[in-house]
Design an enzyme around this catalytic site. Structure first.
Site, PDB file in Angstrom:
ATOM      1  CE  LYS A  60      61.433 -25.749  33.733  1.00  0.00           C
ATOM      2  NZ  LYS A  60      59.956 -24.810  34.967  1.00  0.00           N
TER       3      LYS A  60
ATOM      4  CE1 TYR B 165      76.187 -24.800  39.295  1.00  0.00           C
ATOM      5  CE2 TYR B 165      78.411 -23.776  39.904  1.00  0.00           C
ATOM      6  CZ  TYR B 165      76.441 -24.341  40.318  1.00  0.00           C
ATOM      7  OH  TYR B 165      76.076 -23.087  40.534  1.00  0.00           O
TER       8      TYR B 165
ATOM      9  CG  ASP C 176      59.372 -24.129  37.830  1.00  0.00           C
ATOM     10  OD1 ASP C 176      60.386 -25.733  38.117  1.00  0.00           O
ATOM     11  OD2 ASP C 176      58.822 -23.900  36.975  1.00  0.00           O
TER      12      ASP C 176
ATOM     13  CG  ASP D 165      75.260 -23.357  44.254  1.00  0.00           C
ATOM     14  OD1 ASP D 165      75.488 -23.645  45.466  1.00  0.00           O
ATOM     15  OD2 ASP D 165      76.347 -22.635  43.323  1.00  0.00           O
TER      16      ASP D 165
END
Ligand code: NAD
Length: 372
Positions: free
Chosen positions: A191, A124, A224, A248
């Protein structure tokens, strides 16, 4: 002494939900002086910008703002006022609690999660290169030289910066919040197995910060797996601290666990100022309904009223915040004076409008704390 608060009504359904929250806050007995400021497409003609300087200055001066959603018109080159405000005031925390209230339709019960999302970095950051542009071409060449990796020439590129400083302050904030709220655990989401230098850094710095808070449990999850666990075993989690993009996505997932946008409050917080607003947007399709029938506007004010509850907590008005939350919960549980989205059948003719639901919450607060 009254608290001076910047009040930004917003547009679309914004002014009505913001007004509902303002009335509920006033009904707590806490004294407020509201400084009304306007932003968005409606002030464009007058000021040549959707975010006039005086709006930002007002929040800087008062340190606290309550805001209704503001529309970002698509395809006009009009920058999002919401993003611009977060940048201008360095509101690096996006706080999004997700809590079950009996009476809200949801597949889950007893959820009490808080997503603490980093608000300034990651994908972002707004550093993007358009497919086919000279800059994208130059970047592709540079990456070939520096990393010995080829990127297809017809690629668009978005950059993902994650810094030590940016991570340290958001993770610290999450732990401090955990302490203040008597919460037990912070889970860092990442991640790092794939993005070693951005998410890997986020994880490393999170661990380092966690070392200073031996009273709060710390763990990490790969994003995930986190998504799956939240759907299967949400009760195992407490506070999730996330880089911008995962925050988000997961905060919407968490809002879904507790019944959706109508009840999802939010806050954008920095070291100097804090801005409280619902997660949802301006729901433009509802705009104007109130002009046809002054009592017909349908959107649920709960998300904005609960954002006001977060504002009260931020001010240290803990007892008033508790009363607001209890009154909201009671009105929802009774299920009578609630908006269509909280009725078993959304076309139930007994559903009330935005203002009537706020009236019911105010009446409930008065019942709970008789005058004197
Ligand atoms: P939205 O949240 O406005 O609406 C999505 C759908 O959710 C609506 O059609 C409605 O059915 C439902 N909904 C939303 N709020 C509700 C409420 N309080 N009660 C009941 N139902 C509700 O999202 P959108 O349509 O994607 O965005 C509309 C505009 O809002 C866009 O211009 C967007 O940029 C802007 N927006 C602003 C903010 C903000 O000001 N912080 C946040 C998100 C979106």
């Amino acid at each position: 002494m009254a608290y001076r608060i910047t009040f930004i009504p917003g547009d679309g359904a914004g002014p009505e939900v913001a007004q509902a929250a303002r009335r509920v806050l006033e009904a707590t007995g806490v004294q407020f002086e509201w400084e009304v400021q306007h932003a968005g497409a409606e002030v464009m003609d007058q000021y040549g910008t959707p975010l006039p300087d005086q709006v930002v200055e007002s929040i800087r001066r008062n340190g606290v703002a309550l805001k209704g959603p503001i529309t970002t018109p698509i395809g006009t080159g009009f920058r999002s006022v919401n993003v611009a405000l977060r940048k201008a005031l360095d509101l690096y925390v996006n706080l999004r609690p997700a809590k079950s209230y009996p009476g809200v339709r949801s597949r889950y019960q007893n959820i009490d999660l808080v997503v603490v999302r980093e608000n300034t970095e990651d994908l972002y950051a707004g550093i993007e290169f358009e497919k086919g542009s000279a800059q994208a071409g130059a970047l592709i060449d540079t990456i070939r030289k520096l990393a010995d990796k080829s990127i297809r020439p017809d690629s668009g590129i978005s950059i993902k910066p994650i810094s030590v400083e940016g991570t340290r302050r958001i993770v610290r904030w999450a732990f401090e919040f955990a302490r203040r709220q008597g919460r037990k655990k912070v889970t860092a989401v990442h991640k790092a197995n794939i993005m070693k230098y951005s998410d890997g850094l986020f994880l490393e710095v999170s661990r380092e910060v966690a070392g200073g808070y031996s009273d709060i449990e710390f763990e990490d999850r790969i994003v995930d797996n986190m998504a799956m666990q939240l759907v299967q075993k949400p009760e195992l989690y407490d506070i999730l601290v996330c880089p911008n993009l995962y925050g988000d996505i997961l905060s919407d997932l968490c809002a879904g666990l507790v019944g959706g946008l109508g009840v999802a409050p939010g806050a954008n917080i920095g070291d100097e100022s804090a801005l409280f607003e619902p997660v949802h947007g301006s729901a433009p399709k509802y705009k104007g309904l109130n002009k046809v029938n002054p009592t017909a506007n349908k959107v649920n004010p709960t998300a904005t009223i609960l954002s006001g509850m977060l504002l009260l907590r931020h001010l240290g008005e803990v007892e008033a915040a508790k009363r607001v939350e209890e009154a909201v919960a009671a009105v929802i549980a009774e299920g009578k004076f609630v908006t269509y989205d909280l009725k078993e059948d959304p076309s139930d003719p007994s559903a009330v409008g935005t203002r009537e639901m706020a009236d019911a919450i105010i009446a409930k607060m008065k019942e709970m704390a008789p005058a004197g």
